[in-house]
Design an enzyme around this catalytic site. Structure first.
Site, PDB file in Angstrom:
ATOM      1  N   SER A 116       0.826  -1.155  -0.003  1.00 27.31           N
ATOM      2  CA  SER A 116      -0.203  -0.096   0.041  1.00 27.31           C
ATOM      3  C   SER A 116       0.988   1.186  -0.065  1.00 27.31           C
ATOM      4  CB  SER A 116      -1.013  -0.074   1.283  1.00 27.31           C
ATOM      5  OG  SER A 116      -1.679   1.398   1.534  1.00 27.31           O
ATOM      6  N   TYR A 140      -1.373  -0.128  10.568  1.00 31.52           N
ATOM      7  CA  TYR A 140      -1.831  -0.809   9.251  1.00 31.52           C
ATOM      8  C   TYR A 140      -0.485  -0.582   8.152  1.00 31.52           C
ATOM      9  CZ  TYR A 140      -3.489  -1.325   4.342  1.00 31.52           C
ATOM     10  OH  TYR A 140      -3.488  -1.624   3.010  1.00 31.52           O
ATOM     11  N   LYS A 144       2.249  -3.425   6.565  1.00 25.18           N
ATOM     12  CA  LYS A 144       2.719  -3.659   5.171  1.00 25.18           C
ATOM     13  C   LYS A 144       3.892  -3.822   4.634  1.00 25.18           C
ATOM     14  CE  LYS A 144      -1.567  -4.426   3.435  1.00 25.18           C
ATOM     15  NZ  LYS A 144      -1.939  -5.662   2.714  1.00 25.18           N
TER      16      LYS A 144
HETATM   17  N1  LIG Z   1      -8.659  -1.211  -1.764  1.00 26.61           N
HETATM   18  C1  LIG Z   1      -7.773  -0.510  -1.696  1.00 26.61           C
HETATM   19  O1  LIG Z   1      -7.625   0.693  -1.947  1.00 26.61           O
HETATM   20  C2  LIG Z   1      -6.318  -0.945  -1.247  1.00 26.61           C
HETATM   21  C3  LIG Z   1      -5.304   0.158  -1.239  1.00 26.61           C
HETATM   22  C4  LIG Z   1      -3.913  -0.405  -0.965  1.00 26.61           C
HETATM   23  C5  LIG Z   1      -3.611  -1.787  -0.357  1.00 26.61           C
HETATM   24  N2  LIG Z   1      -4.701  -2.688  -0.342  1.00 26.61           N
HETATM   25  C6  LIG Z   1      -4.613  -3.944   0.238  1.00 26.61           C
HETATM   26  O2  LIG Z   1      -5.153  -4.908  -0.990  1.00 26.61           O
HETATM   27  C7  LIG Z   1      -5.528  -5.951  -0.282  1.00 26.61           C
HETATM   28  C8  LIG Z   1      -6.835  -6.257  -0.730  1.00 26.61           C
HETATM   29  O3  LIG Z   1      -7.754  -5.264  -0.450  1.00 26.61           O
HETATM   30  P1  LIG Z   1      -9.361  -5.182  -0.703  1.00 26.61           P
HETATM   31  O4  LIG Z   1      -9.761  -3.662  -1.041  1.00 26.61           O
HETATM   32  O5  LIG Z   1      -9.583  -6.157  -2.078  1.00 26.61           O
HETATM   33  O6  LIG Z   1      -9.931  -5.559   0.477  1.00 26.61           O
HETATM   34  P2  LIG Z   1     -11.015  -6.719   0.969  1.00 26.61           P
HETATM   35  O7  LIG Z   1     -11.337  -6.464   2.387  1.00 26.61           O
HETATM   36  O8  LIG Z   1     -12.287  -6.499  -0.159  1.00 26.61           O
HETATM   37  O9  LIG Z   1     -10.371  -8.057   0.587  1.00 26.61           O
HETATM   38  C9  LIG Z   1      -9.595  -8.827   1.654  1.00 26.61           C
HETATM   39  C10 LIG Z   1      -9.940 -10.283   1.393  1.00 26.61           C
HETATM   40  O10 LIG Z   1      -9.087 -11.142   2.379  1.00 26.61           O
HETATM   41  C11 LIG Z   1      -9.964 -12.008   3.305  1.00 26.61           C
HETATM   42  N3  LIG Z   1      -9.195 -12.051   4.760  1.00 26.61           N
HETATM   43  C12 LIG Z   1      -9.245 -10.951   5.408  1.00 26.61           C
HETATM   44  N4  LIG Z   1      -8.599 -11.758   6.586  1.00 26.61           N
HETATM   45  C13 LIG Z   1      -8.412 -13.133   6.239  1.00 26.61           C
HETATM   46  C14 LIG Z   1      -7.747 -13.995   7.062  1.00 26.61           C
HETATM   47  N5  LIG Z   1      -7.332 -13.811   8.295  1.00 26.61           N
HETATM   48  N6  LIG Z   1      -7.612 -15.449   6.160  1.00 26.61           N
HETATM   49  C15 LIG Z   1      -8.168 -15.249   5.099  1.00 26.61           C
HETATM   50  N7  LIG Z   1      -8.706 -14.263   4.209  1.00 26.61           N
HETATM   51  C16 LIG Z   1      -8.832 -13.096   5.045  1.00 26.61           C
HETATM   52  C17 LIG Z   1     -11.114 -11.057   3.070  1.00 26.61           C
HETATM   53  O11 LIG Z   1     -12.361 -12.120   3.636  1.00 26.61           O
HETATM   54  C18 LIG Z   1     -11.425 -10.502   1.882  1.00 26.61           C
HETATM   55  O12 LIG Z   1     -11.923 -11.447   1.127  1.00 26.61           O
HETATM   56  C19 LIG Z   1      -5.594  -5.689   1.234  1.00 26.61           C
HETATM   57  O13 LIG Z   1      -4.256  -6.438   1.488  1.00 26.61           O
HETATM   58  C20 LIG Z   1      -5.269  -4.531   1.339  1.00 26.61           C
HETATM   59  O14 LIG Z   1      -4.591  -4.022   2.504  1.00 26.61           O
HETATM   60  C21 LIG Z   1      -5.998  -2.277  -0.779  1.00 26.61           C
END
Ligand SMILES: NC(=O)c1ccc[n+]([C@@H]2O[C@H](COP(=O)([O-])OP(=O)(O)OC[C@H]3O[C@@H](n4cnc5c(N)ncnc54)[C@H](O)[C@@H]3O)[C@@H](O)[C@H]2O)c1
Length: 327
Positions: A116, A140, A144
């Site tokens: 991130s 957070y 990362k």
């Molecule tokens: N959405 C954004 O803008 C953004 C920006 C920067 C980084 N990220 C990173 O991208 C990744 C995906 O983000 P997203 O927006 O799709 O989030 P999201 O919450 O939609 O997806 C995360 C997924 O991980 C699963 N999960 C969470 N904890 C778990 C565990 N202990 N065991 C198994 N599965 C688990 C959840 O059920 C979910 O399906 C994350 O790592 C997030 O930190 C997202």
């Protein structure tokens, strides 16, 4: 390639799985559905497991024998990480180490990680490139960065080729509104929150800080369409051929957009007004944060193609056509 996707039932993961399948890869999703949706996983098996539980995940690795892992599973709110730091380190750091151990044990060759822009904290200079100092300002962001370091270390020790993808702000939905973001009332992502306020499901959209040193006083961010982000994962995964390609890579459009510009774009698309109030800046919210995306282009031949209007239009169509996405 056989690709195991952790967190593939989530927002970015589900779009990436769809693109992996379209590109001919064989995919298995591992997810505990804590924020993900079963219905978002289509066309491949979903194995229920928690990344904190190696015993639950081990059989999936043993049976599927993935050649590559894309590791999305994590908790992702900076604010929440301040309130629940232990859970954030448990899922994001210990969980990542469990996944890496299983990769090492079963001979996985490629690893793509969802990092991130939070690792940069408040950037000194924008656009931010990958050589900028890393200074996370929330637990957070720290999880990362620790994960990135751990991945690099496993890479050196075991030969795993890896990319730490530093996403900026993912937004938008599928063109045909068949897939999108689920963002309930507790969501903090600006676009779904703005849609909620525009639909009258929330009293008003709060803008945190209108006194930043930016043209309209509101914070500048880099919004990237989730389809572009998904495509980047496929490119990076397929392009991780040599050790020289390993390391951090920014994924953004490289175009700063202010909070007010985003609200204007939503007004244009929805033909409705969004009620807005202003509130003080939130601690740890940088005024400016947008990417220099050149490395992704020179190393992997990827650049974002969809513009702000496309991002806002698809998000609006998805949320208005799929009311459950806001529940
Ligand atoms: N959405 C954004 O803008 C953004 C920006 C920067 C980084 N990220 C990173 O991208 C990744 C995906 O983000 P997203 O927006 O799709 O989030 P999201 O919450 O939609 O997806 C995360 C997924 O991980 C699963 N999960 C969470 N904890 C778990 C565990 N202990 N065991 C198994 N599965 C688990 C959840 O059920 C979910 O399906 C994350 O790592 C997030 O930190 C997202």
């Amino acid at each position: 390639m056989r690709v195991l996707v952790t967190g593939g039932a989530g927002y970015v993961g589900s779009f990436t799985v769809r693109r992996l399948l379209a590109a001919g890869h064989e995919v298995v999703v591992v997810d505990n559905l804590s924020t993900g949706r079963r219905e978002a996983v289509r066309g491949c098996p979903l194995r229920m497991a928690d990344i904190r539980d190696p015993a639950g995940m081990g059989p999936v690795f043993e049976e599927f024998r993935p050649e590559a892992v894309i590791h999305f599973a994590a908790l992702k709110s900076s604010e929440e990480s301040l309130r629940d730091i232990g859970t954030y380190f448990g899922v994001n750091v210990t969980g990542t180490q469990n996944v890496l151990d299983l990769c090492a044990r079963t001979g996985v060759e490629r690893f793509v990680f969802s990092s991130s822009c939070a690792v940069y904290g408040t950037p000194q200079i924008c656009p931010v490139d990958e050589t900028a100092p890393v200074r996370p300002e929330s637990p957070y962001g720290e999880t990362k960065y620790l994960s990135e370091r751990m991945i690099a270390s496993y890479g050196q020790a075991t030969g795993l080729r890896y990319a730490n993808l530093r996403y900026f702000n993912a937004a938008g939905a599928a063109d045909d509104a068949s897939l999108g973001e689920y963002a309930g009332p507790a969501a903090t992502q600006l676009l779904p929150v703005a849609v909620r306020a525009t639909l009258g499901l929330a009293p008003a959209l709060r803008i945190f800080g209108d006194d930043y040193p930016t043209p309209d006083g509101t914070a500048l961010r880099d919004y990237i369409h989730v389809e572009d982000l998904a495509q980047a994962h496929v490119r990076v995964l397929e392009g991780l051929d040599t050790d020289e390609r390993c390391g951090p890579v920014n994924l953004g459009r490289g175009q700063p957009v202010s909070v007010r510009e985003l609200i204007d774009a939503l007004r244009h698309v929805s033909e409705k007004d969004t009620t807005v109030t202003t509130a003080p800046r939130r601690p740890g919210d940088p005024g400016l944060s947008w990417a220099d995306p050149d490395l992704a282009l020179s190393r992997f031949g990827w650049r974002a193609e969809r513009d702000l209007d496309h991002i806002v239009r698809t998000a609006w169509d998805w949320h208005t056509g799929t009311p459950a996405s806001l529940e």
